[in-house]
Design an enzyme around this catalytic site. Structure first.
Site, PDB file in Angstrom:
ATOM      1  N   ASP A   1       0.313  -1.374  -0.277  1.00  0.00           N
ATOM      2  CA  ASP A   1      -0.289  -0.082   0.006  1.00  0.00           C
ATOM      3  C   ASP A   1       0.403   1.162   0.261  1.00  0.00           C
ATOM      4  OD1 ASP A   1       1.227   0.638   2.006  1.00  0.00           O
ATOM      5  OD2 ASP A   1      -0.772   0.263   3.667  1.00  0.00           O
ATOM      6  N   CYS A  58       3.092  -2.572   3.918  1.00  0.00           N
ATOM      7  CA  CYS A  58       1.999  -1.624   4.323  1.00  0.00           C
ATOM      8  C   CYS A  58       3.396  -0.803   5.538  1.00  0.00           C
ATOM      9  CB  CYS A  58       0.910  -2.145   4.729  1.00  0.00           C
ATOM     10  SG  CYS A  58       1.535  -3.244   6.667  1.00  0.00           S
ATOM     11  N   THR A 118       2.818  -0.620   8.689  1.00  0.00           N
ATOM     12  CA  THR A 118       4.007  -2.301   9.874  1.00  0.00           C
ATOM     13  C   THR A 118       4.072  -3.328   9.314  1.00  0.00           C
ATOM     14  OG1 THR A 118       1.493  -2.540  10.239  1.00  0.00           O
ATOM     15  CG2 THR A 118       2.691  -0.559  11.614  1.00  0.00           C
ATOM     16  N   GLY A 119       2.956  -3.290   8.097  1.00  0.00           N
ATOM     17  CA  GLY A 119       3.137  -5.798   8.016  1.00  0.00           C
ATOM     18  C   GLY A 119       2.579  -5.800   8.526  1.00  0.00           C
ATOM     19  N   MET A 148      -1.274  -6.164   6.528  1.00  0.00           N
ATOM     20  CA  MET A 148      -0.792  -7.308   5.358  1.00  0.00           C
ATOM     21  C   MET A 148      -1.580  -8.521   5.834  1.00  0.00           C
ATOM     22  SD  MET A 148      -1.001  -5.710   2.399  1.00  0.00           S
ATOM     23  CE  MET A 148      -0.206  -4.272   0.920  1.00  0.00           C
ATOM     24  N   HIS A 156      11.164 -23.391  10.716  1.00  0.00           N
ATOM     25  CA  HIS A 156       9.807 -24.248  11.314  1.00  0.00           C
ATOM     26  C   HIS A 156       8.360 -23.565  11.402  1.00  0.00           C
ATOM     27  CE1 HIS A 156      12.527 -23.490  15.129  1.00  0.00           C
ATOM     28  NE2 HIS A 156      12.800 -23.699  14.428  1.00  0.00           N
ATOM     29  N   HIS A 215       7.750 -30.403  12.784  1.00  0.00           N
ATOM     30  CA  HIS A 215       6.874 -28.177  12.672  1.00  0.00           C
ATOM     31  C   HIS A 215       5.828 -28.798  11.760  1.00  0.00           C
ATOM     32  CE1 HIS A 215      10.230 -26.462  14.361  1.00  0.00           C
ATOM     33  NE2 HIS A 215      11.195 -27.084  13.750  1.00  0.00           N
TER      34      HIS A 215
HETATM   35  C1  RB5 Z   1      -2.062   3.172   6.267  1.00  0.00           C
HETATM   36  O1  RB5 Z   1      -1.422   3.959   6.816  1.00  0.00           O
HETATM   37  C2  RB5 Z   1      -1.576   1.728   7.774  1.00  0.00           C
HETATM   38  O2  RB5 Z   1      -2.095   1.845   7.919  1.00  0.00           O
HETATM   39  C3  RB5 Z   1      -0.782   0.440   6.826  1.00  0.00           C
HETATM   40  O3  RB5 Z   1      -0.396   1.093   5.659  1.00  0.00           O
HETATM   41  C4  RB5 Z   1      -0.770  -0.613   7.664  1.00  0.00           C
HETATM   42  O4  RB5 Z   1       0.630  -0.147   8.485  1.00  0.00           O
HETATM   43  C5  RB5 Z   1      -1.789  -1.398   8.274  1.00  0.00           C
HETATM   44  O5  RB5 Z   1      -1.654  -2.706   8.891  1.00  0.00           O
END
Ligand code: RB5
Length: 158
Positions: free
Chosen positions: A8, A65, A67-68, A71, A98, A133
């Site tokens: 994103d 994204c 924070t990751g 996603m 694992h 695993h």
């Molecule tokens: C977008 O502002 C932010 O929420 C998105 O990139 C992501 O971090 C969501 O988990």
């Protein structure tokens, strides 16, 4: 390996950096957007890549994204997907060995592009260890297929 990648707006810049740096791995990367830092909704991109990995069209996926985390939450709703958010080299290795993770997620607001590049390299080359695993993944797979009978559990516990 065939790798589907998407981001994103929060992961767009990191995706650009990674695509520039990872040309020498021998893997093929196909970019499914987004194409700018304009605000978009991360689940749309997560499902685009997760669906293609789950169907076997791609071997692995990478989702970026802010924070990751968003996603990973979205991608893990798709049957057959094991998405892991990773921001260190130990976890990159461990989640392949694992968890047999097939999607890697990272946050463009969390990790710098040099570390992210090393994480991708480790994650792409580490094999699944199988053995004990595999048994644990079978348990996850069974629940994915059949669900958890929460009604029966509540009755047993009461
Ligand atoms: C977008 O502002 C932010 O929420 C998105 O990139 C992501 O971090 C969501 O988990």
């Amino acid at each position: 390996m065939r790798v589907a990648i998407a981001s994103d707006h929060g992961g767009y810049s990191l995706k650009r950096q990674l695509l520039k740096r990872l040309g020498d791995t021998g893997d093929s990367f196909v970019d499914f957007g987004s194409d700018s830092e304009e605000s978009v909704d991360y689940p749309d991109y997560a499902f685009e890549v997760a669906g293609r990995v789950a169907s076997g069209e791609f071997d692995r996926g990478i989702l970026l994204c802010g924070t990751g985390i968003g996603m990973a939450i979205a991608a893990n709703k798709v049957n057959g997907i094991r998405a892991a958010t990773v921001h260190d080299l130990f976890s990159a290795q461990a989640t392949r060995a694992h968890n047999d993770s097939n999607i890697l997620t990272m946050g463009g607001r969390v990790v710098d592009s040099e570390l992210a590049e090393q994480i991708v390299r480790v994650w792409l080359k580490t094999p699944f260890e199988s053995g004990r695993h595999a048994r644990r993944l079978e348990t996850i797979h069974r629940v994915e297929q059949d669900g958890i009978n929460t009604a029966a559990r509540t009755k047993e516990e009461s």
